[in-house]
Scaffold this active site. Structure first.
Site, PDB file in Angstrom:
ATOM      1  N   GLY A  36       0.809  -1.212   0.000  1.00 21.05           N
ATOM      2  CA  GLY A  36       0.000   0.000   0.000  1.00 21.05           C
ATOM      3  C   GLY A  36       0.840   1.258   0.000  1.00 21.05           C
ATOM      4  O   GLY A  36       2.030   1.237  -0.312  1.00 21.05           O
TER       5      GLY A  36
ATOM      6  N   GLN B 182      15.780  -7.737  -3.214  1.00 18.13           N
ATOM      7  CA  GLN B 182      14.510  -8.438  -3.026  1.00 18.13           C
ATOM      8  C   GLN B 182      14.080  -9.131  -4.314  1.00 18.13           C
ATOM      9  O   GLN B 182      13.626 -10.286  -4.290  1.00 18.13           O
ATOM     10  CB  GLN B 182      13.433  -7.453  -2.580  1.00 18.13           C
ATOM     11  CG  GLN B 182      12.042  -8.045  -2.500  1.00 18.13           C
ATOM     12  CD  GLN B 182      11.021  -7.040  -2.006  1.00 18.13           C
ATOM     13  OE1 GLN B 182      10.912  -6.788  -0.818  1.00 18.13           O
ATOM     14  NE2 GLN B 182      10.280  -6.437  -2.920  1.00 18.13           N
TER      15      GLN B 182
ATOM     16  N   LEU C 282       0.597   3.706  -2.146  1.00 13.49           N
ATOM     17  CA  LEU C 282       1.039   3.529  -3.522  1.00 13.49           C
ATOM     18  C   LEU C 282       1.507   4.838  -4.156  1.00 13.49           C
ATOM     19  O   LEU C 282       0.969   5.913  -3.888  1.00 13.49           O
ATOM     20  CB  LEU C 282      -0.092   2.936  -4.353  1.00 13.49           C
ATOM     21  CG  LEU C 282      -0.669   1.608  -3.850  1.00 13.49           C
ATOM     22  CD1 LEU C 282      -1.750   1.120  -4.800  1.00 13.49           C
ATOM     23  CD2 LEU C 282       0.416   0.554  -3.685  1.00 13.49           C
ATOM     24  N   HIS C 283       2.514   4.699  -5.014  1.00  7.70           N
ATOM     25  CA  HIS C 283       3.028   5.822  -5.798  1.00  7.70           C
ATOM     26  C   HIS C 283       3.098   5.395  -7.262  1.00  7.70           C
ATOM     27  O   HIS C 283       2.694   4.267  -7.621  1.00  7.70           O
ATOM     28  CB  HIS C 283       4.385   6.285  -5.272  1.00  7.70           C
ATOM     29  CG  HIS C 283       5.396   5.193  -5.116  1.00  7.70           C
ATOM     30  ND1 HIS C 283       5.930   4.505  -6.198  1.00  7.70           N
ATOM     31  CD2 HIS C 283       5.983   4.658  -4.018  1.00  7.70           C
ATOM     32  CE1 HIS C 283       6.799   3.614  -5.779  1.00  7.70           C
ATOM     33  NE2 HIS C 283       6.851   3.671  -4.450  1.00  7.70           N
TER      34      HIS C 283
ATOM     35  N   LYS D 255      13.803  -1.173  -7.858  1.00  5.81           N
ATOM     36  CA  LYS D 255      14.357  -0.374  -6.764  1.00  5.81           C
ATOM     37  C   LYS D 255      14.775  -1.270  -5.615  1.00  5.81           C
ATOM     38  O   LYS D 255      15.825  -1.062  -5.003  1.00  5.81           O
ATOM     39  CB  LYS D 255      13.346   0.667  -6.274  1.00  5.81           C
ATOM     40  CG  LYS D 255      13.944   1.587  -5.182  1.00  5.81           C
ATOM     41  CD  LYS D 255      12.908   2.498  -4.586  1.00  5.81           C
ATOM     42  CE  LYS D 255      12.015   1.765  -3.626  1.00  5.81           C
ATOM     43  NZ  LYS D 255      12.742   1.350  -2.388  1.00  5.81           N
ATOM     44  N   ASP D 256      13.973  -2.280  -5.324  1.00  2.83           N
ATOM     45  CA  ASP D 256      14.324  -3.280  -4.310  1.00  2.83           C
ATOM     46  C   ASP D 256      15.064  -4.417  -5.019  1.00  2.83           C
ATOM     47  O   ASP D 256      14.542  -5.526  -5.168  1.00  2.83           O
ATOM     48  CB  ASP D 256      13.062  -3.768  -3.600  1.00  2.83           C
ATOM     49  CG  ASP D 256      12.349  -2.640  -2.877  1.00  2.83           C
ATOM     50  OD1 ASP D 256      12.881  -2.160  -1.867  1.00  2.83           O
ATOM     51  OD2 ASP D 256      11.274  -2.235  -3.345  1.00  2.83           O
TER      52      ASP D 256
ATOM     53  N   GLY E 288       5.444   4.430  -9.101  1.00  2.00           N
ATOM     54  CA  GLY E 288       6.210   3.219  -9.360  1.00  2.00           C
ATOM     55  C   GLY E 288       5.347   1.973  -9.238  1.00  2.00           C
ATOM     56  O   GLY E 288       5.439   1.051 -10.062  1.00  2.00           O
ATOM     57  N   HIS E 289       4.485   1.929  -8.218  1.00  2.00           N
ATOM     58  CA  HIS E 289       3.559   0.805  -8.090  1.00  2.00           C
ATOM     59  C   HIS E 289       2.606   0.743  -9.279  1.00  2.00           C
ATOM     60  O   HIS E 289       2.299  -0.339  -9.799  1.00  2.00           O
ATOM     61  CB  HIS E 289       2.726   0.939  -6.809  1.00  2.00           C
ATOM     62  CG  HIS E 289       3.497   0.835  -5.537  1.00  2.00           C
ATOM     63  ND1 HIS E 289       3.689   1.908  -4.704  1.00  2.00           N
ATOM     64  CD2 HIS E 289       4.125  -0.214  -4.948  1.00  2.00           C
ATOM     65  CE1 HIS E 289       4.384   1.520  -3.651  1.00  2.00           C
ATOM     66  NE2 HIS E 289       4.672   0.247  -3.774  1.00  2.00           N
TER      67      HIS E 289
ATOM     68  N   SER F  44       9.591   5.969  -3.506  1.00  2.00           N
ATOM     69  CA  SER F  44       9.501   5.009  -2.415  1.00  2.00           C
ATOM     70  C   SER F  44       8.402   5.442  -1.471  1.00  2.00           C
ATOM     71  O   SER F  44       8.171   6.638  -1.271  1.00  2.00           O
ATOM     72  CB  SER F  44      10.837   4.943  -1.654  1.00  2.00           C
ATOM     73  OG  SER F  44      10.697   4.229  -0.443  1.00  2.00           O
TER      74      SER F  44
END
Length: 276
Positions: free
Chosen positions: A27, A150, A29-30, A146-147, A32-33, A182
């Site tokens: 959640g 991960q 959200l920006h 970005k991650d 990028g999401h 982010s």
């Protein structure tokens, strides 16, 4: 967009589809999401997102209780981006009993960098992603670059368990000046936000040093750390690694520069792939 609060409702809604494309999120959200959602849409026959703030990946001193939760705004953004189905369980729905069975990633990948500074983080990430994969059963899953670590940990997990899922890495969305978007950018003051672009600039300087032929990677890393410390940052790491597995790099290999540093009370991460 239908909102499923339980695993049963989610599976009922997905029963008519064969190739879900999935975007897991926490959640807040920006853009990028939303890139992930929009790029997922042509890759499946239904586009599914999830919102779940996963307690298992937060250390005791970290910001689980204060992590930004922006439900109404998130739903509006997902609808506008073309999401068909939102899975938004509470903790009781996703973890109806204590989650004793957990997924431990390969220590060679999961215990370095972020895993070193946030012990147990990737155990929490892998466990919740595996559970979400079990619930959604996607054919494609989208993760932002970005991650970076991960993304690599999730890809390794999918290979190890022979999951029939294509893990797609999506390029990092950046604000003007280069700051990686982010959810935690919202913690920054106006002055800190203006300063935060220095993290991506430090990565660019590392990349430029490599591209111009410098081969003393330790010296490049030391300069990058010092450049941020002089500006009041507290870096955890600024490092050059082999892109294939994030192990120690050698000249001539595809590289990635990775960074994690604290600016005030906010810890930011970023990375930059380097083609030499």
């Amino acid at each position: 967009m239908h909102i499923a609060r339980t695993i049963e409702d989610l599976r009922d809604r997905l029963g008519a589809f064969r190739h879900p494309a999935f975007v897991p999120t926490m959640g807040n959200l920006h853009d990028g999401h939303l890139d992930l959602v929009q790029q997922a849409r042509p890759l499946g026959d239904v586009t599914v997102a999830s919102i779940f703030v996963n307690r298992l990946q937060f250390l005791p001193h970290e910001d689980f209780d204060t992590y930004p939760r922006t439900w109404d705004s998130d739903c509006d953004k997902l609808r506008a981006a073309g999401c068909d189905l939102l899975f938004a369980p509470d903790e009781k729905a996703l973890y109806p009993e204590p989650q004793a069975c957990k997924v431990h990633p390969d220590p060679a990948l999961g215990d370095i960098l972020e895993g070193h500074f946030r012990p147990g983080f990737f155990v929490g990430v892998c466990t919740v992603v595996m559970k979400l994969f079990s619930c959604v059963q996607p054919r494609v899953a989208m993760f932002g670059k970005k991650d970076y670590q991960q993304l690599m940990v999730i890809r390794h997990m999918v290979r190890q368990f022979a999951l029939p899922i294509e893990v797609v890495g999506v390029e990092t969305r950046r604000a003007a000046g280069g700051l990686a978007l982010s959810s935690r950018n919202g913690y920054l003051s106006d002055a800190e936000r203006a300063e935060a672009v220095e993290l991506s600039k430090a990565l660019q300087a590392m990349a430029e040093a490599v591209r111009t032929g410098e081969r003393d990677f330790s010296a490049i890393e030391t300069r990058a750390i010092a450049s941020l410390q002089e500006r009041g940052w507290q870096p955890d790491y600024m490092t050059l690694r082999r892109r294939a597995d994030l192990q120690a790099a050698a000249p001539g290999e595809p590289l990635v520069a990775l960074a994690a540093a604290r600016l005030g009370a906010t810890r930011l991460i970023d990375n930059l792939e380097i083609d030499t």
